[in-house]
Design an enzyme around this catalytic site. Structure first.
Site, short mmCIF file in Angstrom:
data_model
loop_
_atom_site.label_atom_id
_atom_site.label_comp_id
_atom_site.label_asym_id
_atom_site.label_seq_id
_atom_site.Cartn_x
_atom_site.Cartn_y
_atom_site.Cartn_z
N ALA A 1 0.96 -1.11 -0.08
CA ALA A 1 0.03 0.12 0.05
C ALA A 1 0.98 1.37 0.06
CB ALA A 1 -0.84 0.04 1.31
N GLY B 1 0.65 -5.01 0.50
CA GLY B 1 -0.58 -5.04 -0.43
C GLY B 1 -0.08 -5.71 -1.79
N GLU C 1 -0.49 -9.22 -1.38
CA GLU C 1 -1.81 -9.71 -1.28
C GLU C 1 -2.60 -9.47 -2.50
OE1 GLU C 1 -2.12 -6.57 1.84
OE2 GLU C 1 -3.25 -8.13 3.04
N GLU D 1 3.96 -5.56 7.05
CA GLU D 1 3.22 -4.21 7.86
C GLU D 1 3.50 -4.31 9.26
OE1 GLU D 1 2.17 -6.63 5.66
OE2 GLU D 1 0.78 -5.59 4.26
N1 CAA Z 1 4.57 3.13 -0.28
C1 CAA Z 1 5.11 4.22 -0.85
N2 CAA Z 1 6.48 4.52 -1.26
C2 CAA Z 1 7.10 3.44 -1.38
C3 CAA Z 1 6.70 2.05 -0.57
C4 CAA Z 1 5.47 2.05 -0.32
N3 CAA Z 1 4.94 1.14 0.01
N4 CAA Z 1 7.85 1.20 -0.92
C5 CAA Z 1 8.73 2.06 -1.36
N5 CAA Z 1 8.65 3.46 -1.62
C6 CAA Z 1 9.42 4.41 -2.12
C7 CAA Z 1 10.44 4.89 -1.16
O1 CAA Z 1 9.93 5.78 -0.24
C8 CAA Z 1 11.34 5.44 -2.18
O2 CAA Z 1 11.10 6.65 -2.35
P1 CAA Z 1 11.91 7.90 -2.55
O3 CAA Z 1 13.01 7.64 -3.53
O4 CAA Z 1 11.16 9.13 -2.96
O5 CAA Z 1 12.59 7.99 -1.11
C9 CAA Z 1 11.47 4.62 -3.40
O6 CAA Z 1 10.04 3.86 -3.24
C10 CAA Z 1 12.38 3.44 -3.29
O7 CAA Z 1 12.30 2.86 -1.88
P2 CAA Z 1 13.75 2.50 -1.18
O8 CAA Z 1 14.63 3.65 -1.34
O9 CAA Z 1 13.17 2.31 0.05
O10 CAA Z 1 14.17 1.30 -1.74
P3 CAA Z 1 15.20 0.20 -1.32
O11 CAA Z 1 15.74 -0.74 -2.22
O12 CAA Z 1 16.12 0.80 -0.35
O13 CAA Z 1 14.03 -0.66 -0.14
C11 CAA Z 1 12.12 -1.92 0.16
C12 CAA Z 1 13.08 -1.51 -0.92
C13 CAA Z 1 12.76 -2.99 0.89
C14 CAA Z 1 10.71 -2.43 -0.76
C15 CAA Z 1 11.46 -0.50 1.09
O14 CAA Z 1 11.21 0.54 0.14
C16 CAA Z 1 10.32 -0.97 1.80
O15 CAA Z 1 10.48 -1.65 2.98
N6 CAA Z 1 9.39 -0.35 1.33
C17 CAA Z 1 8.04 -0.68 2.12
C18 CAA Z 1 7.55 -2.08 2.19
C19 CAA Z 1 6.13 -2.05 3.26
O16 CAA Z 1 6.26 -1.69 4.43
N7 CAA Z 1 5.24 -2.27 2.58
C20 CAA Z 1 3.75 -2.67 3.34
C21 CAA Z 1 3.07 -1.37 3.14
S1 CAA Z 1 1.74 -1.32 4.08
C22 CAA Z 1 0.63 -2.34 3.21
O17 CAA Z 1 0.46 -2.81 2.28
C23 CAA Z 1 -1.05 -2.59 4.13
C24 CAA Z 1 -1.75 -3.51 3.21
O18 CAA Z 1 -1.72 -4.72 3.63
C25 CAA Z 1 -2.87 -3.15 2.50
#
Ligand code: CAA
Length: 257
Positions: free
Chosen positions: A65, A108, A111, A131
């Site tokens: 998400a 998400g 999912e 999450e």
């Molecule tokens: N939402 C918004 N932006 C996101 C994102 C997300 N889920 N995941 C990554 N991005 C963005 C980052 O903020 C970053 O943006 P900027 O360049 O503007 O800073 C860009 O994508 C690249 O990401 P990283 O610099 O973090 O890249 P990385 O290679 O170092 O790490 C990653 C990759 C491990 C996937 C890391 O980005 C991460 O942990 N992302 C979040 C994953 C997460 O927690 N997902 C669950 C979301 S909640 C959910 O999904 C609820 C549900 O069940 C419905």
């Protein structure tokens, strides 16, 4: 002009939908989800589209998400935004959907892949429900679909610790159907979808419905549904054609009637 958030192409009888927010690793914003639902519905209502591939980029299928939107929203705005209805709309698509997963497939995103009918993964794919690291839990079916796919032990491990599974682990645990070389993920997903698209659509739709029912109803009710679906399929022109083609030692030409 801004790049479209979803790229759409057609490959014979296969519709190909590609999420296109590469800078945000295809984080599933409301705009992206709306575009996905609209595109999938359009393909689903087109009788010439017999299978769909849903993919992302090489670095990420989808990283979950959109955390920015999640953080800015209140429980009420998130509820009122129609968030849940979008997931239901994708679940209601009758045309088989093959998820083509390369790179991160998280939250998400995982999912969404599990909502598809089968997953073809690149050897680079990483599956997770992280999450818990954000102080929340999966909110679009993760606790239910992941547990049904991989069992309680692995689901607990992934959801409570945020641990990611490699593509090979996901294959071993039954989360994905096939793992292929890094360069082949999309081509293989299209090939699998093409194979499904060549079958009789009536039987394909009924089989998908019956398999999905296995997760919803008791065994006896599922077997009953299967039996009735079998006879319904047998009543189709496609079954006449399939059986006749076998006896005549030729390839069947299914019309979807
Ligand atoms: N939402 C918004 N932006 C996101 C994102 C997300 N889920 N995941 C990554 N991005 C963005 C980052 O903020 C970053 O943006 P900027 O360049 O503007 O800073 C860009 O994508 C690249 O990401 P990283 O610099 O973090 O890249 P990385 O290679 O170092 O790490 C990653 C990759 C491990 C996937 C890391 O980005 C991460 O942990 N992302 C979040 C994953 C997460 O927690 N997902 C669950 C979301 S909640 C959910 O999904 C609820 C549900 O069940 C419905």
């Amino acid at each position: 002009m801004a790049d479209p958030i979803v790229l759409v192409e057609r490959d014979g009888r296969v519709g190909v939908v590609t999420m296109n927010r590469p800078k945000q690793l295809n984080a599933l914003s409301g705009e992206l989800m709306d575009a996905l639902v609209a595109t999938l519905r359009e393909f689903d209502s087109d009788p010439d589209t017999r299978a769909i591939v849903l993919g992302g980029g090489e670095r990420a299928f989808a990283a979950g998400a959109d955390i920015g939107e999640l953080s800015a929203g209140t429980p009420v705005t998130l509820y009122e935004s129609g968030h849940l209805e979008r997931w239901e709309a994708i679940r209601a698509v009758r045309t088989p959907i093959v998820a083509a997963v390369s790179g991160f497939c998280l939250g998400g995103g995982c999912e969404l892949a599990m909502l598809c009918d089968l997953i073809v993964a690149s050897e680079t794919a990483k599956f997770g429900q992280p999450e818990i690291n954000l102080g929340v839990l999966p909110g679009a079916g993760g606790t239910q679909r992941l547990t049904r796919a991989v069992g309680k032990a692995v689901a607990m491990d992934m959801i409570l610790t945020g641990r990611m599974l490699s593509a090979r682990e996901a294959l071993a645990h039954g989360l994905v159907a096939r793992v292929v070389a890094r360069e082949a993920w999309l081509a293989e997903a299209k090939r699998v979808a093409g194979e499904i698209a060549a079958k009789g659509p009536v039987a394909v739709h009924l089989a998908k419905e019956a398999i999905d029912a296995a997760f919803e109803v008791p065994l006896s009710a599922g077997v009953e549904l299967e039996r009735k679906s079998f006879f319904l399929a047998r009543a189709s022109e496609d079954a006449d054609e399939g059986l006749k083609a076998f006896l005549e030692k030729r390839k069947p030409d299914f019309t979807g009637r």
